[in-house]
Design an enzyme around this catalytic site. Sequence first.
Site, PDB file in Angstrom:
ATOM      1  N   THR A  32      42.162  78.136  46.745  1.00  0.00           N
ATOM      2  CA  THR A  32      42.600  78.991  45.633  1.00  0.00           C
ATOM      3  C   THR A  32      42.853  80.406  46.141  1.00  0.00           C
ATOM      4  O   THR A  32      42.200  80.851  47.085  1.00  0.00           O
ATOM      5  CB  THR A  32      41.495  78.998  44.554  1.00  0.00           C
ATOM      6  OG1 THR A  32      41.364  77.681  44.033  1.00  0.00           O
ATOM      7  CG2 THR A  32      41.811  79.963  43.418  1.00  0.00           C
ATOM      8  N   GLY A  33      43.785  81.097  45.492  1.00  0.00           N
ATOM      9  CA  GLY A  33      44.036  82.500  45.832  1.00  0.00           C
ATOM     10  C   GLY A  33      45.458  82.710  46.320  1.00  0.00           C
ATOM     11  O   GLY A  33      46.242  81.771  46.469  1.00  0.00           O
ATOM     12  N   THR A  35      46.660  83.660  49.267  1.00  0.00           N
ATOM     13  CA  THR A  35      47.029  83.143  50.590  1.00  0.00           C
ATOM     14  C   THR A  35      47.156  81.623  50.544  1.00  0.00           C
ATOM     15  O   THR A  35      48.134  81.062  51.069  1.00  0.00           O
ATOM     16  CB  THR A  35      45.996  83.568  51.650  1.00  0.00           C
ATOM     17  OG1 THR A  35      45.569  84.914  51.383  1.00  0.00           O
ATOM     18  CG2 THR A  35      46.589  83.521  53.036  1.00  0.00           C
ATOM     19  N   ASP A  88      42.285  77.049  52.901  1.00  0.00           N
ATOM     20  CA  ASP A  88      41.827  78.006  51.881  1.00  0.00           C
ATOM     21  C   ASP A  88      41.809  79.421  52.438  1.00  0.00           C
ATOM     22  O   ASP A  88      41.786  79.624  53.663  1.00  0.00           O
ATOM     23  CB  ASP A  88      40.412  77.624  51.420  1.00  0.00           C
ATOM     24  CG  ASP A  88      40.100  78.149  50.020  1.00  0.00           C
ATOM     25  OD1 ASP A  88      40.887  78.942  49.471  1.00  0.00           O
ATOM     26  OD2 ASP A  88      39.049  77.751  49.491  1.00  0.00           O
ATOM     27  N   GLY A  89      41.812  80.383  51.561  1.00  0.00           N
ATOM     28  CA  GLY A  89      41.669  81.789  51.930  1.00  0.00           C
ATOM     29  C   GLY A  89      40.213  82.174  52.052  1.00  0.00           C
ATOM     30  O   GLY A  89      39.307  81.336  51.931  1.00  0.00           O
ATOM     31  N   GLY A 102      35.133  83.415  47.056  1.00  0.00           N
ATOM     32  CA  GLY A 102      34.825  83.478  45.636  1.00  0.00           C
ATOM     33  C   GLY A 102      35.415  84.674  44.925  1.00  0.00           C
ATOM     34  O   GLY A 102      35.079  84.939  43.770  1.00  0.00           O
ATOM     35  N   GLU A 110      35.519  75.040  45.851  1.00  0.00           N
ATOM     36  CA  GLU A 110      35.988  75.224  47.231  1.00  0.00           C
ATOM     37  C   GLU A 110      34.953  74.690  48.219  1.00  0.00           C
ATOM     38  O   GLU A 110      35.290  73.993  49.183  1.00  0.00           O
ATOM     39  CB  GLU A 110      36.286  76.698  47.487  1.00  0.00           C
ATOM     40  CG  GLU A 110      37.525  77.172  46.722  1.00  0.00           C
ATOM     41  CD  GLU A 110      37.765  78.671  46.767  1.00  0.00           C
ATOM     42  OE1 GLU A 110      38.897  79.075  46.506  1.00  0.00           O
ATOM     43  OE2 GLU A 110      36.829  79.445  47.041  1.00  0.00           O
ATOM     44  N   LYS A 128      40.606  91.019  56.033  1.00  0.00           N
ATOM     45  CA  LYS A 128      39.427  90.192  55.725  1.00  0.00           C
ATOM     46  C   LYS A 128      38.431  90.145  56.881  1.00  0.00           C
ATOM     47  O   LYS A 128      37.317  89.657  56.714  1.00  0.00           O
ATOM     48  CB  LYS A 128      39.867  88.761  55.377  1.00  0.00           C
ATOM     49  CG  LYS A 128      40.955  88.650  54.316  1.00  0.00           C
ATOM     50  CD  LYS A 128      40.485  89.199  52.999  1.00  0.00           C
ATOM     51  CE  LYS A 128      41.523  89.094  51.896  1.00  0.00           C
ATOM     52  NZ  LYS A 128      41.939  87.774  51.540  1.00  0.00           N
TER      53      LYS A 128
HETATM   54  C1  5RP Z   1      38.863  82.142  45.572  1.00  0.00           C
HETATM   55  C2  5RP Z   1      38.731  82.485  47.000  1.00  0.00           C
HETATM   56  C3  5RP Z   1      39.932  82.964  47.698  1.00  0.00           C
HETATM   57  O1  5RP Z   1      40.267  82.052  48.711  1.00  0.00           O
HETATM   58  C4  5RP Z   1      39.664  84.332  48.257  1.00  0.00           C
HETATM   59  O2  5RP Z   1      39.326  85.199  47.183  1.00  0.00           O
HETATM   60  C5  5RP Z   1      40.880  84.902  49.009  1.00  0.00           C
HETATM   61  O3  5RP Z   1      41.918  85.125  48.110  1.00  0.00           O
HETATM   62  P1  5RP Z   1      43.276  85.813  48.527  1.00  0.00           P
HETATM   63  O4  5RP Z   1      43.961  84.875  49.469  1.00  0.00           O
HETATM   64  O5  5RP Z   1      44.027  85.996  47.226  1.00  0.00           O
HETATM   65  O6  5RP Z   1      42.952  87.125  49.171  1.00  0.00           O
HETATM   66  O7  5RP Z   1      37.682  82.372  47.596  1.00  0.00           O
HETATM   67  O8  5RP Z   1      37.638  81.856  44.984  1.00  0.00           O
END
Ligand code: 5RP
Length: 233
Positions: A32-33, A35, A88-89, A102, A110, A128
């Site tokens: 989710t997110g 990326t 995942d991001g 999160g 996740e 990050k």
């Molecule tokens: C969602 C997450 C996302 O993977 C995390 O917040 C990174 O998001 P983004 O890619 O929008 O920076 O853990 O619960």
Amino acid sequence: MKDANANAEGKKAAGIAAAARVSDGQRVGLGTGSTAAFAIAELGRRAREEGLRIECVATSLQSRNLALDAGLTVLSLDRVAELDISIDGADEIDPALNLIKGGGAAHTLEKLVHSMSKRFIVVADPSKLSETLGTKFRVPVETLPFAAAYVTKALGELGAQSVDLRSGSGKDGPVITDNGNIVLDARFAITDPAWLEAQLKSIAGVVESGVFARVKPRPGDCLIGEGAAVRIL
Ligand code: 5RP
């Protein structure tokens, strides 16, 4: 709080590179997110243009809808026990590839999805990266609503410097997760991510924390998009 619109070029490059690691016939976990969204879009493109045949599970309503819109097959998570690969991001990544996740309040599903996956690819931009987890991002703790006061007290006893109920935007009041729970954002000075993850998991009323020290990418599976280039950690 994360900025979903920041570093879009790097996020896209990482998402595309991650989607390239998915093979025909695989079962794929979708994070989710912002990326992960680029990876989902690229998997959809590969399915349409290259005939890639995959089955997916989603970690949130957001990633489920993105995947369906991209033309991907999405299975019901409760019917799946094993995945070949997941993408995942992350909100914070330390040199040992421990994570805080999160920022989108999706970390419970996740962690479930990445636990069932043989390979977990993380996609992110350089903002990050962090020497020590907890210096850039607070630890999200998904909590049963009735346990709010008890868990807040327990987090303080565990050493949290602050604990805040996450509030929504576009809605008054707290963020309610896809699982019907609240999120407490706890600031910790983290010296041992695996210990903290275990301690958080043992608090009654905590559903899941955003510390990913047991479930994390292997070396070579963390893709950092810097502009159009991708650095592999
Ligand atoms: C969602 C997450 C996302 O993977 C995390 O917040 C990174 O998001 P983004 O890619 O929008 O920076 O853990 O619960």
